[in-house]
Design a protein around this motif. Sequence first.
Motif, PDB file in Angstrom:
ATOM      1  N   TYR A 153      -7.418 -68.148 -47.280  1.00 45.52           N
ATOM      2  CA  TYR A 153      -8.477 -69.127 -47.508  1.00 45.52           C
ATOM      3  C   TYR A 153      -7.928 -70.555 -47.512  1.00 45.52           C
ATOM      4  CZ  TYR A 153     -10.936 -64.882 -48.780  1.00 45.52           C
ATOM      5  OH  TYR A 153     -11.475 -63.624 -48.751  1.00 45.52           O
ATOM      6  N   ARG A 212     -11.635 -70.685 -52.435  1.00 45.48           N
ATOM      7  CA  ARG A 212     -10.222 -71.055 -52.375  1.00 45.48           C
ATOM      8  C   ARG A 212      -9.311 -69.834 -52.393  1.00 45.48           C
ATOM      9  NH1 ARG A 212      -8.849 -76.147 -56.245  1.00 45.48           N
ATOM     10  NH2 ARG A 212      -6.929 -75.960 -55.024  1.00 45.48           N
ATOM     11  N   ARG A 241      -4.622 -65.864 -51.447  1.00 46.00           N
ATOM     12  CA  ARG A 241      -4.794 -67.285 -51.171  1.00 46.00           C
ATOM     13  C   ARG A 241      -4.412 -67.664 -49.738  1.00 46.00           C
ATOM     14  NH1 ARG A 241      -5.807 -70.380 -55.323  1.00 46.00           N
ATOM     15  NH2 ARG A 241      -4.615 -69.068 -56.757  1.00 46.00           N
ATOM     16  N   SER A 290     -13.078 -72.310 -56.809  1.00 39.37           N
ATOM     17  CA  SER A 290     -12.230 -71.313 -57.461  1.00 39.37           C
ATOM     18  C   SER A 290     -13.050 -70.116 -57.924  1.00 39.37           C
ATOM     19  CB  SER A 290     -11.533 -71.943 -58.667  1.00 39.37           C
ATOM     20  OG  SER A 290     -12.495 -72.224 -59.691  1.00 39.37           O
ATOM     21  N   ASN A 348     -13.115 -76.810 -51.901  1.00 44.60           N
ATOM     22  CA  ASN A 348     -13.574 -75.422 -51.985  1.00 44.60           C
ATOM     23  C   ASN A 348     -13.565 -74.964 -53.442  1.00 44.60           C
ATOM     24  OD1 ASN A 348     -14.032 -75.289 -49.272  1.00 44.60           O
ATOM     25  ND2 ASN A 348     -12.267 -74.032 -48.776  1.00 44.60           N
ATOM     26  N   ASP A 353      -7.174 -73.439 -49.369  1.00 45.12           N
ATOM     27  CA  ASP A 353      -6.946 -73.737 -50.779  1.00 45.12           C
ATOM     28  C   ASP A 353      -6.937 -75.252 -50.975  1.00 45.12           C
ATOM     29  OD1 ASP A 353      -6.339 -73.635 -53.441  1.00 45.12           O
ATOM     30  OD2 ASP A 353      -4.227 -73.095 -53.152  1.00 45.12           O
ATOM     31  N   HIS A 354      -8.130 -75.799 -51.178  1.00 44.56           N
ATOM     32  CA  HIS A 354      -8.301 -77.245 -51.277  1.00 44.56           C
ATOM     33  C   HIS A 354      -9.381 -77.519 -52.316  1.00 44.56           C
ATOM     34  CE1 HIS A 354      -9.686 -81.294 -50.142  1.00 44.56           C
ATOM     35  NE2 HIS A 354      -8.523 -81.464 -49.562  1.00 44.56           N
TER      36      HIS A 354
END
Length: 471
Positions: free
Chosen positions: A319, A310, A316, A327, A325, A321-322
Amino acid sequence: MDTFVDVHCHPYSKPFGQGQPQGRQSQDKRNKTSIWHHDPPTLGDKLVNMVLSLTRFRQTDFTASGRGNVRVIVNSLYPLERSFCRNKLGTGLPADLPVNFVTAFGNNYINRVQAITSSDAYFTELCEQYAFMREMDGKVVLLSGGQKARYVLTKNYEDLEALVRNAGSPDVITLAVMLSIEGAHAFSCGIDNGSVPATILENIATVKQWAHRPLFITFAHHFYNELCGHAESLTGALKQALDQHEGLDTGFTPLGEAVVRALLSTENGPRILIDIKHMSEQSRKHYFNLLDTEFSDQDIPIIVSHGCVRGNDTNRNQYHDHPINFSDTEILRVARSGGLFGVQLDERRIGSERALKHARGHIHRKDILFSWAELVWSQLRHIAEVLDKENLFAWGTICLGTDYDGIVNPINGYWTHREFPELEAYLMMHAHKYMRNNPPITNGFNQLHEGEIVARFMGGNAIDFFRKYYR
């Protein structure tokens, strides 16, 4: 050339679907029910993929795998969930057509899944898929040019090691095939909240006694399985047509905890490890807590078989960011457990819209291969920097988990297993540039040659993992 490993793909899926209702695998590679049936993407296929994000060609037919030097394959068995085929258009022909167009599984298979009334059908199909893979186990086929080839289902690391050692034989190309499962609904749950706990536990014990037992299971999948919450996974037209809301972003149920205990137990057969891909964030935290409390004295690695990162506050925008995905905290958790992080070669997961836009628009093949390999390298680089910052080995967790033939949108240029040698070559270019340009990798033990970094990713780390846990 190194031996390549894919820890998550579905080579059986299209031939099994096309083989319904008999469910048999043909020994004739020209037949669509053969796992060796070669169906490389045409120019039209590629255009459809780029415009509509649909992948109807086969990505992991074993002919492509053999030619791409993919010698170890974790074949993920997956009884298609009923909710995938019962969409907002109903269950008739208008509903069948779009599902078949997206999956290329065939109408007979789609109709079979639509007709499911009990979750017991999932376990029945799981066993049929296993039988499908056993039909051609060890049997030699003749590829074009007279090359002989075979795949062999493995039982443990000793099997795998012997096959890999002899995989380069000029006489017969050999693919070592391991099994995993995607979705714990496969043990008979997830239909109308009608699961029977005793049946689920009995089915787990049965699978643990298979001659070729699965090494791990992706615990959640696209729809609620009565065990734990899942992350949103569908996009585009599928998101509009299918309903993932039940159980979305929730945590574990008591039944889910009991199933985890049964899978990780060694009292009912060999341990089956847990893959946290598709779990909701809440479920992943819940699973970590189970490991910390009930299994703290045991060596249980955490697996992400096909995932992407993410990013963080500094990067950020590069990528996707969801919640599907992972951390930085979760990446560290995987690494500290001695686990694996398989990078998924899916355009929907591997980068932000900004990063994807930057990768698109090239005409020449070498530019396409270079730009999309950069997105893969960006995943490796981010994971390495996160681990190095915590004084951990930066390059030992990453591997390939493509999710090919799993209804994915592959990154451009790397359409199938056949292109893995090109992926290796272009990753080497990016790694070389990175390691020669004062990277933010501070620990000396992480200052590796680009050749070792890429070799680890393309297969070495997965082999090391199997050596330790595939017993």
